[in-house]
Design a protein around this motif. Structure first.
Motif, PDB file in Angstrom:
ATOM      1  N   GLU A  27       0.814  -1.207   0.000  1.00 55.51           N
ATOM      2  CA  GLU A  27       0.000   0.000   0.000  1.00 55.51           C
ATOM      3  C   GLU A  27       0.854   1.266   0.000  1.00 55.51           C
ATOM      4  O   GLU A  27       0.345   2.359  -0.195  1.00 55.51           O
ATOM      5  N   GLY A  28       2.155   1.132   0.199  1.00 56.18           N
ATOM      6  CA  GLY A  28       3.063   2.275   0.154  1.00 56.18           C
ATOM      7  C   GLY A  28       3.358   2.759  -1.252  1.00 56.18           C
ATOM      8  O   GLY A  28       3.974   3.801  -1.430  1.00 56.18           O
ATOM      9  N   ILE A  29       2.918   2.032  -2.254  1.00 60.33           N
ATOM     10  CA  ILE A  29       3.152   2.431  -3.645  1.00 60.33           C
ATOM     11  C   ILE A  29       1.842   2.952  -4.223  1.00 60.33           C
ATOM     12  O   ILE A  29       0.929   2.172  -4.485  1.00 60.33           O
ATOM     13  N   PRO A  30       1.704   4.264  -4.420  1.00 59.77           N
ATOM     14  CA  PRO A  30       0.466   4.782  -5.017  1.00 59.77           C
ATOM     15  C   PRO A  30       0.256   4.226  -6.425  1.00 59.77           C
ATOM     16  O   PRO A  30       1.209   4.043  -7.186  1.00 59.77           O
ATOM     17  N   LEU A  31      -0.994   3.963  -6.786  1.00 58.20           N
ATOM     18  CA  LEU A  31      -1.296   3.392  -8.092  1.00 58.20           C
ATOM     19  C   LEU A  31      -0.854   4.283  -9.243  1.00 58.20           C
ATOM     20  O   LEU A  31      -0.547   3.793 -10.330  1.00 58.20           O
ATOM     21  N   THR A  32      -0.797   5.586  -9.021  1.00 57.18           N
ATOM     22  CA  THR A  32      -0.380   6.493 -10.086  1.00 57.18           C
ATOM     23  C   THR A  32       1.090   6.313 -10.448  1.00 57.18           C
ATOM     24  O   THR A  32       1.527   6.771 -11.494  1.00 57.18           O
ATOM     25  N   GLN A  33       1.866   5.648  -9.591  1.00 56.25           N
ATOM     26  CA  GLN A  33       3.278   5.444  -9.846  1.00 56.25           C
ATOM     27  C   GLN A  33       3.586   4.080 -10.463  1.00 56.25           C
ATOM     28  O   GLN A  33       4.730   3.761 -10.732  1.00 56.25           O
ATOM     29  N   ILE A  34       2.559   3.260 -10.686  1.00 54.86           N
ATOM     30  CA  ILE A  34       2.764   1.914 -11.215  1.00 54.86           C
ATOM     31  C   ILE A  34       2.441   1.873 -12.705  1.00 54.86           C
ATOM     32  O   ILE A  34       1.383   2.300 -13.130  1.00 54.86           O
ATOM     33  N   GLU A  35       3.390   1.355 -13.474  1.00 56.76           N
ATOM     34  CA  GLU A  35       3.168   1.188 -14.912  1.00 56.76           C
ATOM     35  C   GLU A  35       2.448  -0.122 -15.199  1.00 56.76           C
ATOM     36  O   GLU A  35       1.485  -0.173 -15.945  1.00 56.76           O
ATOM     37  N   ARG A  36       2.948  -1.227 -14.590  1.00 65.23           N
ATOM     38  CA  ARG A  36       2.318  -2.526 -14.804  1.00 65.23           C
ATOM     39  C   ARG A  36       2.760  -3.492 -13.700  1.00 65.23           C
ATOM     40  O   ARG A  36       3.746  -3.269 -13.012  1.00 65.23           O
ATOM     41  N   VAL A  37       1.983  -4.577 -13.572  1.00 63.53           N
ATOM     42  CA  VAL A  37       2.270  -5.635 -12.610  1.00 63.53           C
ATOM     43  C   VAL A  37       2.323  -6.947 -13.380  1.00 63.53           C
ATOM     44  O   VAL A  37       1.432  -7.239 -14.174  1.00 63.53           O
ATOM     45  N   GLU A  38       3.385  -7.723 -13.160  1.00 67.94           N
ATOM     46  CA  GLU A  38       3.519  -9.022 -13.815  1.00 67.94           C
ATOM     47  C   GLU A  38       3.627 -10.105 -12.751  1.00 67.94           C
ATOM     48  O   GLU A  38       4.290  -9.921 -11.738  1.00 67.94           O
ATOM     49  N   PHE A  89       6.394  -2.770 -11.767  1.00 70.94           N
ATOM     50  CA  PHE A  89       7.232  -1.864 -12.543  1.00 70.94           C
ATOM     51  C   PHE A  89       6.703  -0.442 -12.386  1.00 70.94           C
ATOM     52  O   PHE A  89       5.527  -0.185 -12.646  1.00 70.94           O
ATOM     53  N   THR A  90       7.564   0.477 -11.954  1.00 70.15           N
ATOM     54  CA  THR A  90       7.158   1.867 -11.832  1.00 70.15           C
ATOM     55  C   THR A  90       7.255   2.553 -13.188  1.00 70.15           C
ATOM     56  O   THR A  90       7.910   2.075 -14.100  1.00 70.15           O
ATOM     57  N   ARG A  91       6.572   3.685 -13.313  1.00 65.86           N
ATOM     58  CA  ARG A  91       6.489   4.398 -14.586  1.00 65.86           C
ATOM     59  C   ARG A  91       7.846   4.924 -15.048  1.00 65.86           C
ATOM     60  O   ARG A  91       8.624   5.414 -14.255  1.00 65.86           O
ATOM     61  N   LYS A  92       8.069   4.844 -16.358  1.00 65.80           N
ATOM     62  CA  LYS A  92       9.261   5.397 -16.996  1.00 65.80           C
ATOM     63  C   LYS A  92       8.913   6.773 -17.557  1.00 65.80           C
ATOM     64  O   LYS A  92       7.789   7.021 -17.965  1.00 65.80           O
ATOM     65  N   GLY A  93       9.909   7.638 -17.587  1.00 64.32           N
ATOM     66  CA  GLY A  93       9.727   8.925 -18.232  1.00 64.32           C
ATOM     67  C   GLY A  93       9.761   8.771 -19.746  1.00 64.32           C
ATOM     68  O   GLY A  93      10.532   7.977 -20.277  1.00 64.32           O
ATOM     69  N   GLN A  94       8.912   9.536 -20.424  1.00 58.43           N
ATOM     70  CA  GLN A  94       8.870   9.493 -21.889  1.00 58.43           C
ATOM     71  C   GLN A  94       8.664  10.911 -22.410  1.00 58.43           C
ATOM     72  O   GLN A  94       7.914  11.691 -21.832  1.00 58.43           O
ATOM     73  N   GLY A  95       9.320  11.225 -23.497  1.00 61.52           N
ATOM     74  CA  GLY A  95       9.124  12.522 -24.139  1.00 61.52           C
ATOM     75  C   GLY A  95       9.728  13.666 -23.353  1.00 61.52           C
ATOM     76  O   GLY A  95      10.664  13.501 -22.578  1.00 61.52           O
ATOM     77  N   ALA A  96       9.154  14.853 -23.552  1.00 62.85           N
ATOM     78  CA  ALA A  96       9.657  16.061 -22.897  1.00 62.85           C
ATOM     79  C   ALA A  96       9.290  16.072 -21.413  1.00 62.85           C
ATOM     80  O   ALA A  96       8.470  15.272 -20.949  1.00 62.85           O
ATOM     81  N   PHE A  97       9.876  17.003 -20.676  1.00 61.25           N
ATOM     82  CA  PHE A  97       9.576  17.193 -19.260  1.00 61.25           C
ATOM     83  C   PHE A  97       8.068  17.363 -19.088  1.00 61.25           C
ATOM     84  O   PHE A  97       7.449  18.216 -19.730  1.00 61.25           O
ATOM     85  N   THR A  98       7.475  16.519 -18.230  1.00 61.96           N
ATOM     86  CA  THR A  98       6.033  16.531 -18.038  1.00 61.96           C
ATOM     87  C   THR A  98       5.707  16.542 -16.550  1.00 61.96           C
ATOM     88  O   THR A  98       5.882  15.524 -15.873  1.00 61.96           O
ATOM     89  N   PRO A  99       5.235  17.664 -16.012  1.00 62.23           N
ATOM     90  CA  PRO A  99       4.803  17.668 -14.608  1.00 62.23           C
ATOM     91  C   PRO A  99       3.384  17.124 -14.503  1.00 62.23           C
ATOM     92  O   PRO A  99       2.600  17.192 -15.451  1.00 62.23           O
ATOM     93  N   GLN A 100       3.037  16.576 -13.346  1.00 62.68           N
ATOM     94  CA  GLN A 100       1.682  16.094 -13.110  1.00 62.68           C
ATOM     95  C   GLN A 100       1.375  16.192 -11.624  1.00 62.68           C
ATOM     96  O   GLN A 100       2.274  16.126 -10.798  1.00 62.68           O
ATOM     97  N   ALA A 101       0.101  16.385 -11.308  1.00 68.87           N
ATOM     98  CA  ALA A 101      -0.339  16.489  -9.917  1.00 68.87           C
ATOM     99  C   ALA A 101      -1.786  16.027  -9.817  1.00 68.87           C
ATOM    100  O   ALA A 101      -2.541  16.094 -10.790  1.00 68.87           O
TER     101      ALA A 101
END
Length: 121
Positions: free
Chosen positions: A14-25, A47-59
């Protein structure tokens, strides 16, 4: 990164927010033996999310019952052969009284959780 073993107890998933997860295998069966002797039943890979493309902030901000709320912010991107991702999250709840019987002590069991993750590849 291995985060659990038979001798240290369970992981705090539960310490890993779902918004930070790319996929589960899930790896089941004898193939999981390549990860060591503690994985008799299988392996769960998060697997946590990878950065892609230009600098992208999110909140994001969320609110719920019992004065619970969540705030999450981060940024990610990629360039010149490097990808990066940074995320911070805070979740709180004041809790509620599960035994509202007169004369008994209230048990409003609130909580606070703060998590952070970084990824550089």
């Amino acid at each position: 990164m291995r985060i659990d073993s038979q001798s240290t107890g369970g992981a705090t998933w539960e310490g890993i927010p779902l918004t930070q997860i790319e996929r589960v295998e899930v790896l089941r069966g004898p193939a999981s033996a390549i990860y060591g002797s503690d994985v008799i039943g299988g392996v769960i890979q998060i697997f946590t999310r990878k950065g892609q493309g230009a600098f992208t902030p999110q909140a994001s901000v969320g609110a719920g019952t019992y004065h619970s709320g969540r705030v999450q912010a981060g940024f990610s991107g990629a360039g010149q052969g490097v990808d990066y991702s940074v995320n911070l999250a805070r979740e709180t709840s004041r809790g509620f009284n599960a035994r509202p019987i007169a004369g008994q002590n209230p048990d409003a069991d609130g909580y606070q959780q703060i998590s952070a993750s970084t990824r550089l590849g």
